[in-house]
Design a protein around this motif. Structure first.
Motif, PDB file in Angstrom:
ATOM      1  N   TRP A   1       0.822  -1.216   0.000  1.00 58.50           N
ATOM      2  CA  TRP A   1       0.000   0.000   0.000  1.00 58.50           C
ATOM      3  C   TRP A   1       0.853   1.262   0.000  1.00 58.50           C
ATOM      4  CZ3 TRP A   1      -4.463  -1.681  -1.319  1.00 58.50           C
ATOM      5  CH2 TRP A   1      -4.894  -2.936  -0.879  1.00 58.50           C
ATOM      6  N   LEU A   2       2.132   1.140   0.331  1.00 63.01           N
ATOM      7  CA  LEU A   2       3.007   2.310   0.339  1.00 63.01           C
ATOM      8  C   LEU A   2       3.679   2.542  -0.999  1.00 63.01           C
ATOM      9  CD1 LEU A   2       4.768   1.941   3.820  1.00 63.01           C
ATOM     10  CD2 LEU A   2       2.894   3.484   3.180  1.00 63.01           C
ATOM     11  N   ASN A   3       3.860   1.473  -1.776  1.00 63.73           N
ATOM     12  CA  ASN A   3       4.536   1.648  -3.059  1.00 63.73           C
ATOM     13  C   ASN A   3       3.581   1.837  -4.231  1.00 63.73           C
ATOM     14  OD1 ASN A   3       3.530  -0.911  -3.661  1.00 63.73           O
ATOM     15  ND2 ASN A   3       5.466  -1.952  -3.222  1.00 63.73           N
ATOM     16  N   GLY A   4       2.279   1.941  -3.923  1.00 58.78           N
ATOM     17  CA  GLY A   4       1.295   2.184  -4.971  1.00 58.78           C
ATOM     18  C   GLY A   4       0.804   0.930  -5.660  1.00 58.78           C
ATOM     19  N   GLU A   5       1.411  -0.225  -5.367  1.00 59.38           N
ATOM     20  CA  GLU A   5       1.024  -1.442  -6.062  1.00 59.38           C
ATOM     21  C   GLU A   5      -0.348  -1.946  -5.617  1.00 59.38           C
ATOM     22  OE1 GLU A   5       2.990  -3.167  -8.596  1.00 59.38           O
ATOM     23  OE2 GLU A   5       3.576  -1.073  -8.517  1.00 59.38           O
ATOM     24  N   GLY A   6      -0.730  -1.656  -4.379  1.00 57.12           N
ATOM     25  CA  GLY A   6      -1.997  -2.171  -3.878  1.00 57.12           C
ATOM     26  C   GLY A   6      -3.193  -1.614  -4.614  1.00 57.12           C
ATOM     27  N   ARG A   7      -3.080  -0.397  -5.122  1.00 59.65           N
ATOM     28  CA  ARG A   7      -4.198   0.226  -5.822  1.00 59.65           C
ATOM     29  C   ARG A   7      -3.998   0.222  -7.336  1.00 59.65           C
ATOM     30  NH1 ARG A   7      -3.353   2.508  -0.987  1.00 59.65           N
ATOM     31  NH2 ARG A   7      -5.154   2.970   0.303  1.00 59.65           N
ATOM     32  N   ARG A   8      -3.033  -0.568  -7.799  1.00 60.73           N
ATOM     33  CA  ARG A   8      -2.747  -0.616  -9.229  1.00 60.73           C
ATOM     34  C   ARG A   8      -3.927  -1.213  -9.972  1.00 60.73           C
ATOM     35  NH1 ARG A   8       2.120  -4.092 -10.073  1.00 60.73           N
ATOM     36  NH2 ARG A   8       0.649  -5.800 -10.370  1.00 60.73           N
ATOM     37  N   SER A   9      -4.301  -0.615 -11.062  1.00 63.78           N
ATOM     38  CA  SER A   9      -5.381  -1.138 -11.897  1.00 63.78           C
ATOM     39  C   SER A   9      -4.852  -1.349 -13.308  1.00 63.78           C
ATOM     40  CB  SER A   9      -6.570  -0.172 -11.918  1.00 63.78           C
ATOM     41  OG  SER A   9      -6.164   1.091 -12.417  1.00 63.78           O
ATOM     42  N   GLY A  10      -5.548  -2.174 -14.042  1.00 59.43           N
ATOM     43  CA  GLY A  10      -5.109  -2.454 -15.398  1.00 59.43           C
ATOM     44  C   GLY A  10      -4.002  -3.482 -15.439  1.00 59.43           C
ATOM     45  N   ARG A  11      -3.551  -3.842 -16.632  1.00 57.32           N
ATOM     46  CA  ARG A  11      -2.518  -4.847 -16.808  1.00 57.32           C
ATOM     47  C   ARG A  11      -1.227  -4.192 -17.253  1.00 57.32           C
ATOM     48  NH1 ARG A  11      -3.867  -7.846 -21.320  1.00 57.32           N
ATOM     49  NH2 ARG A  11      -2.294  -9.402 -20.777  1.00 57.32           N
ATOM     50  N   ARG A  12      -0.134  -4.717 -16.740  1.00 58.92           N
ATOM     51  CA  ARG A  12       1.155  -4.289 -17.242  1.00 58.92           C
ATOM     52  C   ARG A  12       1.345  -4.859 -18.641  1.00 58.92           C
ATOM     53  NH1 ARG A  12       4.875  -6.101 -12.088  1.00 58.92           N
ATOM     54  NH2 ARG A  12       4.392  -4.374 -10.693  1.00 58.92           N
ATOM     55  N   ALA A  13       2.181  -4.196 -19.410  1.00 59.98           N
ATOM     56  CA  ALA A  13       2.469  -4.697 -20.750  1.00 59.98           C
ATOM     57  C   ALA A  13       3.061  -6.095 -20.646  1.00 59.98           C
ATOM     58  CB  ALA A  13       3.442  -3.758 -21.457  1.00 59.98           C
ATOM     59  N   GLY A  14       2.512  -7.009 -21.425  1.00 57.47           N
ATOM     60  CA  GLY A  14       3.031  -8.362 -21.445  1.00 57.47           C
ATOM     61  C   GLY A  14       2.417  -9.291 -20.430  1.00 57.47           C
ATOM     62  N   GLN A  15       1.473  -8.799 -19.627  1.00 56.98           N
ATOM     63  CA  GLN A  15       0.843  -9.681 -18.641  1.00 56.98           C
ATOM     64  C   GLN A  15       0.003 -10.727 -19.344  1.00 56.98           C
ATOM     65  OE1 GLN A  15      -1.314  -6.959 -16.173  1.00 56.98           O
ATOM     66  NE2 GLN A  15       0.172  -7.077 -14.522  1.00 56.98           N
ATOM     67  N   PRO A  16      -0.022 -11.955 -18.807  1.00 52.80           N
ATOM     68  CA  PRO A  16      -0.844 -12.997 -19.408  1.00 52.80           C
ATOM     69  C   PRO A  16      -2.325 -12.675 -19.261  1.00 52.80           C
ATOM     70  CG  PRO A  16       0.081 -13.728 -17.328  1.00 52.80           C
ATOM     71  CD  PRO A  16       0.741 -12.432 -17.649  1.00 52.80           C
ATOM     72  N   SER A  17      -3.101 -13.021 -20.250  1.00 56.34           N
ATOM     73  CA  SER A  17      -4.539 -12.786 -20.195  1.00 56.34           C
ATOM     74  C   SER A  17      -5.203 -13.887 -19.367  1.00 56.34           C
ATOM     75  CB  SER A  17      -5.131 -12.768 -21.605  1.00 56.34           C
ATOM     76  OG  SER A  17      -4.895 -14.010 -22.241  1.00 56.34           O
ATOM     77  N   GLY A  18      -6.456 -13.664 -18.993  1.00 57.32           N
ATOM     78  CA  GLY A  18      -7.192 -14.652 -18.223  1.00 57.32           C
ATOM     79  C   GLY A  18      -6.997 -14.544 -16.732  1.00 57.32           C
TER      80      GLY A  18
END
Length: 254
Positions: free
Chosen positions: A16-33
């Motif tokens: 929650w401090l590094n911003g990852e907890g509220r990350r939305s969307g997919r990073r480039a190259g993330q697997p679908s599904g």
């Protein structure tokens, strides 16, 4: 001479401090599904079924039917995932309706009951509560609800944290022990009543403990309750009443 300012252990990093907890969307190259919500839900299910000792990223990947590396597209570490799972179960807690006009005492009891039920429903969560910072959105929402209710008691501000600690550290201890007890019972295949009677019989056969148990039998009999659940509920409710009464007494003392 050693430099000052960066000595000793640093606070644990938090998703929650590094911003990852509220990350939305997919990073480039993330697997679908896959998505983070699904991964978190499956993590909670595995923790409920197998506990912290049985959980691993490899076990999670197998449950999701993906490779372990696929999970790391969505979380950087196992700790981050456990933090997300902890906050997700805090999202199950029901908060009193502020417009319902309930007395602060009843609202405090309702929050305490919700917290106890959460600890029993997810026994692994008590270990994580003391491990992470608990600053996810659902955890903070619960903390805010508790603070708002206790503030309405009339205690001075400098006494609020002590009152909250008295009530919710009791709830934490009670719910943690109850959750572990029920998990142990489940492992035996017995009902809670069978396990309780079997344990009592076994203990009375030990010379050094038989006297203690015999002295306590009248107390346990007076408590009442036909089932283990009823006994646990009666003890919890009375202890909670004592703590709420204590807050009332301190308000009257000023």
């Amino acid at each position: 001479m050693a430099k000052a300012g960066r000595q000793g252990p640093r606070p644990r990093a938090s998703v929650w401090l590094n911003g990852e907890g509220r990350r939305s969307g997919r990073r480039a190259g993330q697997p679908s599904g896959l998505d983070r919500d699904r991964i978190t839900r499956v993590t909670v299910g595995l923790l409920d079924a197998e506990g912290l000792a049985g959980f691993s990223m490899r076990r999670l990947a197998a449950e999701l039917n993906v490779t372990a590396m696929s999970v790391y597209w969505y979380v950087d570490t196992k700790d981050e995932l456990l933090e997300l799972a902890l906050d997700a179960v805090f999202g199950e807690l029901r908060h009193p309706d502020p417009d319902a006009g309930l007395d602060w005492r009843e609202e405090l009891r309702a929050l305490a009951r919700e917290n106890r039920a959460l600890l029993v429903r997810h026994p692994w969560s008590s270990r994580l509560v003391g491990t992470y910072l608990n600053i996810g959105p659902h955890s903070l929402a619960f903390s805010r609800a508790v603070q708002n209710v206790v503030r309405r008691s009339g205690l001075p501000t400098y006494r609020l944290t002590g009152a909250i600690a008295a009530v919710f550290q009791f709830v934490y201890g009670y719910g943690t022990i109850e959750g572990r007890f029920l998990a142990r019972v489940a492992d035996t295949g017995l009902s809670p009543e069978e396990y309780f009677q079997d344990s009592m019989s076994a203990v009375t056969e030990i010379p050094d403990t038989a006297g203690v148990i015999e002295d306590a039998q009248d107390i346990m009999a007076a408590r009442g309750g036909d089932t283990v659940a009823e006994m646990l509920d009666r003890d919890f409710e009375f202890a909670l009443d004592l703590l709420v009464a204590g807050v009332d007494a301190m308000v009257e003392r000023g």
